[in-house]
Design a protein around this motif. Structure first.
Motif, mmCIF file in Angstrom:
data_model
loop_
_atom_site.group_PDB
_atom_site.id
_atom_site.type_symbol
_atom_site.label_atom_id
_atom_site.label_comp_id
_atom_site.label_asym_id
_atom_site.label_seq_id
_atom_site.Cartn_x
_atom_site.Cartn_y
_atom_site.Cartn_z
ATOM 1 N N ASN A 208 15.014 -0.853 6.204
ATOM 2 C CA ASN A 208 16.414 -0.960 6.639
ATOM 3 C C ASN A 208 16.710 -2.304 7.293
ATOM 4 O O ASN A 208 17.773 -2.483 7.880
ATOM 5 N N GLN A 209 15.748 -3.228 7.217
ATOM 6 C CA GLN A 209 15.885 -4.592 7.739
ATOM 7 C C GLN A 209 16.155 -4.628 9.237
ATOM 8 O O GLN A 209 16.777 -5.552 9.749
ATOM 9 N N VAL A 210 15.659 -3.588 9.943
ATOM 10 C CA VAL A 210 15.709 -3.590 11.405
ATOM 11 C C VAL A 210 14.538 -4.405 11.942
ATOM 12 O O VAL A 210 14.628 -5.037 12.989
ATOM 13 N N GLN A 211 13.419 -4.396 11.208
ATOM 14 C CA GLN A 211 12.249 -5.212 11.537
ATOM 15 C C GLN A 211 11.798 -5.950 10.287
ATOM 16 O O GLN A 211 12.140 -5.574 9.171
ATOM 17 N N ARG A 212 10.985 -7.001 10.508
ATOM 18 C CA ARG A 212 10.453 -7.787 9.391
ATOM 19 C C ARG A 212 8.998 -7.409 9.130
ATOM 20 O O ARG A 212 8.255 -7.119 10.059
ATOM 21 N N LEU B 140 13.426 1.950 -5.422
ATOM 22 C CA LEU B 140 12.723 1.115 -4.445
ATOM 23 C C LEU B 140 11.372 0.700 -5.007
ATOM 24 O O LEU B 140 10.618 1.532 -5.521
ATOM 25 N N THR B 141 11.076 -0.599 -4.883
ATOM 26 C CA THR B 141 9.758 -1.120 -5.260
ATOM 27 C C THR B 141 9.192 -1.878 -4.069
ATOM 28 O O THR B 141 9.794 -2.853 -3.598
ATOM 29 N N VAL B 142 8.068 -1.423 -3.549
ATOM 30 C CA VAL B 142 7.402 -2.069 -2.409
ATOM 31 C C VAL B 142 6.121 -2.727 -2.908
ATOM 32 O O VAL B 142 5.324 -2.088 -3.603
ATOM 33 N N GLU B 143 5.922 -4.014 -2.551
ATOM 34 C CA GLU B 143 4.771 -4.757 -3.035
ATOM 35 C C GLU B 143 4.022 -5.450 -1.903
ATOM 36 O O GLU B 143 4.596 -6.275 -1.183
ATOM 37 N N HIS B 144 2.763 -5.049 -1.729
ATOM 38 C CA HIS B 144 1.807 -5.726 -0.823
ATOM 39 C C HIS B 144 2.348 -5.873 0.602
ATOM 40 O O HIS B 144 2.153 -6.899 1.256
ATOM 41 N N LEU B 145 2.990 -4.842 1.097
ATOM 42 C CA LEU B 145 3.602 -4.889 2.421
ATOM 43 C C LEU B 145 2.532 -4.744 3.506
ATOM 44 O O LEU B 145 1.604 -3.942 3.376
ATOM 45 N N ALA B 146 2.662 -5.512 4.599
ATOM 46 C CA ALA B 146 1.708 -5.438 5.718
ATOM 47 C C ALA B 146 2.448 -5.635 7.030
ATOM 48 O O ALA B 146 3.447 -6.355 7.103
ATOM 49 N N LYS B 147 1.968 -4.948 8.102
ATOM 50 C CA LYS B 147 2.576 -5.089 9.422
ATOM 51 C C LYS B 147 1.538 -4.793 10.497
ATOM 52 O O LYS B 147 0.750 -3.857 10.377
ATOM 53 N N GLN B 148 1.542 -5.623 11.539
ATOM 54 C CA GLN B 148 0.700 -5.355 12.699
ATOM 55 C C GLN B 148 1.461 -5.698 13.973
ATOM 56 O O GLN B 148 2.384 -6.510 13.969
ATOM 57 N N PHE B 149 1.070 -5.050 15.084
ATOM 58 C CA PHE B 149 1.647 -5.317 16.400
ATOM 59 C C PHE B 149 0.507 -5.615 17.362
ATOM 60 O O PHE B 149 -0.445 -4.832 17.472
#
Length: 657
Positions: free
Chosen positions: A374-378, A328-337
């Motif tokens: 798991n592609q349940v959320q973006r 797994l490689t994760v790059e510059h991921l961001a999330k807010q609600f």
């Protein structure tokens, strides 16, 4: 002794919960009640609280002692706030303060005997108020709420809008503030994050009364309790020490009992063989001796074989194929609600075979990250990439991957149509579902039962990358240990979220802590994380950046990569870092001064050394060494320079360190 249970009996129909069970709790003692799911732990607490009737025996609470009970399900004041609910635990002190204020107002208009009488009342109320720590009442309420993970913004939330876990935390806070002589706590660490559990541990260790706890949190029990009461197969036994001591002692006793049983069985078989041989001689003397041995055998009290309680899961996790090294490689991921940033600019890698635990406070976005993977959320921004031949197996703590309308059997057969009836039943039997239980609907299952169905599907998936969200929730200790063993023997890669510190300690080779909207990386288990947390957080506070799980990292060493820009402006934009912007500025100013002083010291050392070399040269000149006054001046200057150099060398060492 504050609480005693003597020969208590309880059954539900043919199912025996406890038979002739006895135990006691001393004043100030911290004890645990342990047993597998369904053993009757909560039932015993309810019997102590008179919420369940006894079939026999006695439960005795010491005279004048108070008892407080935290159940697994809570009732709240209608339309009340979190603060109102918890504050109600101090209602008597709050009422006392109101009476004091009322008397104060009355005193202004009284005189003579009436004034004297009211002053006596006032002084009595004041003394009692002070003795009960009334002046610290509000700060105590705030301290407990914050300790249990509520922010001041949460205080005004209505209790009827809270989740079950939040209600449990509110009820726990309210109970702790009532300060009963003995606390009965049923799974108090459920729904608490790691910081709140650590706070509760400290609170209970220092609690002036007794505590009796039902919990599956082994790390918590090891820290808090000094006695373990076990209920197993309807029998109650007491062990002194924490959970680890109990577990070791229980195994030792079982091994000794098993050895005693086998030794006795071997002796019985030996005597029976001797008796048969004596009888086969068919002589009067040998027959009498055989009969004598038979009488001796009849007098032997048989040792019962230790009961194997067959309620454990049996499973292994085995991937169907090997993934590439880069999983797994994760790059510059961001999330807010709703405008609240959970995490931003998160980058990390996971390599094949790693067991990575994600930890952090409640609400920081740990579960959200797993759902994104798991592609349940973006994600709002950023991306992630799975490596070659990576097959994901997902365990969701909310069990959204299960279908409420299906039976347990259908849940398995629909997802794995190649399995025949016998294979499905054998699989479900390994997870404690037998007979007609396999036809229960998913919607009717408890949290623990849903967890076992999800684990069954996980085993059948043959995935090589497991993503698990709180996999130990609702599992009893025996089931947790089986899951730990399965994961430790698993050759694939694991990424999971958990608040179970014992589980993390047993299964993680690396920890990612989600803090201040980004990740801090620790190469090690939970004990290592505790050891290095403060050190790494200080390093993290000085700069921003991402983390990497590259193969080049040294095993067992903390890893954190920082952005090249360590200027004041870069440090200032680090959101929510442990040090404030002003503190960071002060630290950076101190560091600049240290470097400047170091540079000046080096320059002065160089200048004085050059001057002394020059003096040595001048002393060789005829016009100097022939002039005694000049020689004396230069010698004194040289000696003074040497003394100053000694001081400068010491100063340089200090600054360089």
């Amino acid at each position: 002794m504050i609480l005693a249970c003597h020969n208590i009996e309880k059954s539900f129909g043919e199912r025996v919960i406890v038979r002739a069970g006895s135990f006691h709790i001393e004043e100030r003692e911290k004890a645990a009640l342990v047993g597998i799911n369904g053993a009757g732990k909560s039932t015993i607490l309810k019997m102590i609280m008179n919420e369940e009737s006894l079939d026999g025996g006695d439960i005795i609470l010491a005279k004048g002692k108070t008892i407080g009970y935290l159940a697994q399900h809570q009732n709240m004041i209608p339309d009340g706030t979190i603060y109102d609910e918890v504050r109600s635990a101090k209602s008597d002190i709050i009422e006392m303060e109101q009476r004091i204020r009322s008397v104060e107002l009355e005193l202004k208009s009284l005189s003579g005997n009436e004034l004297e009488s009211r002053l006596e009342t006032y002084n009595r109320l004041q003394s009692e108020f002070e003795a009960r720590n009334g002046y610290a009442c509000e700060s105590e309420i705030v301290g407990v709420l914050k300790g249990l993970g509520f922010s001041e913004e949460d205080f005004s939330k209505k209790t009827d809008t809270l989740s079950g876990g939040q209600k449990t935390r509110v009820a726990l806070g309210k109970l702790l503030l009532t300060n009963p002589d003995i606390l009965l706590l049923d799974e108090p660490t459920n729904h608490l994050d790691l910081n709140s559990i650590a706070w509760l541990e400290t609170y209970l260790i220092n609690y002036p009364g007794a505590v009796f706890i039902v919990s599956h949190d082994r790390y918590f029990l090891n820290r808090v309790v000094t006695k373990v009461v076990e209920i197993e197969n309807g029998e109650i036994r007491m062990y002194m020490g924490n959970y680890k001591a109990y577990s070791e002692k229980k195994q030792q006793l079982r091994d000794a009992r098993l050895k005693e049983y086998y030794n006795q069985q071997r002796e019985i078989k030996h005597q029976q063989a001797v008796i048969e041989k004596l009888k086969s001689f068919n002589r009067e003397k040998s027959i009498r001796r055989a009969e004598s041995r038979e009488k001796m055998l009849e007098k032997i009290t048989p040792v019962e074989k230790p009961v194997e309680i067959n309620t454990e899961m049996h499973f292994t996790l085995e991937p169907s194929c090997v993934s590439g090294n880069d999983v797994l490689t994760v790059e510059h991921l961001a999330k807010q609600f709703d405008g609240q940033v959970l995490f931003s600019d998160v980058s990390f890698e996971i390599k094949r075979g790693e067991h990575v635990a994600i930890i952090g406070d409640n609400g920081t976005g740990k579960t959200t990250l797993l759902k994104i993977l798991n592609q349940v959320q973006r994600a709002d921004t950023g991306s992630f990439t799975l490596g070659a031949k990576v097959r994901i197996g997902y365990y969701d703590q909310e069990h959204h991957v299960l279908h409420d309308s299906k039976t347990i059997f259908e849940e398995i057969s629909d997802d794995y149509p190649t399995l025949n009836n016998t294979q499905i039943r054998n699989t479900l039997a390994a997870f404690q579902f037998t007979g007609d239980e396999v036809f229960k609907e998913i919607r009717s299952l408890s949290g623990g039962e849903k967890g076992r169905v999800s684990l069954a599907k996980l085993m059948l998936s043959e995935a090589n990358f497991l993503i698990l969200d709180e996999p130990t929730n609702h599992l009893d200790i025996a089931s947790k240990e089986i899951l730990e063993e399965a994961l430790n023997n698993y050759s694939g890669t694991v990424l999971y979220v958990s608040h179970d510190r014992y589980f993390i300690n047993s299964t993680a080779s690396r920890i990612l802590e989600l803090v201040n909207q980004t990740f801090v990386n620790y190469i090690g288990n939970y004990d290592y994380y505790l050891e290095k947390k403060e050190e790494l957080t200080r390093a993290y506070a000085a700069g921003s950046g991402s983390i990497s799980g590259s193969a080049g990292q040294t095993a067992g060493a903390p890893s954190i990569s920082t952005a090249p820009d360590t200027s004041a402006s870069a440090a200032a934009v680090q959101p929510g870092s442990k040090l404030s912007w002003q503190e960071q500025k002060e630290q950076q100013a101190k560091e600049r001064k240290r470097k400047n002083d170091l540079k000046k010291t080096e320059e002065e050392i160089s200048r004085i050394e050059d001057r002394n070399a020059q003096i040595d040269h001048e002393m060789t000149l005829e016009e100097v060494y022939s002039n005694s006054v000049k020689c004396q001046e230069l010698a004194e200057e040289h000696a003074a320079n040497e003394k100053r150099l000694e001081e400068l060398y010491e100063m340089w060492e200090t600054l360089a360190e």
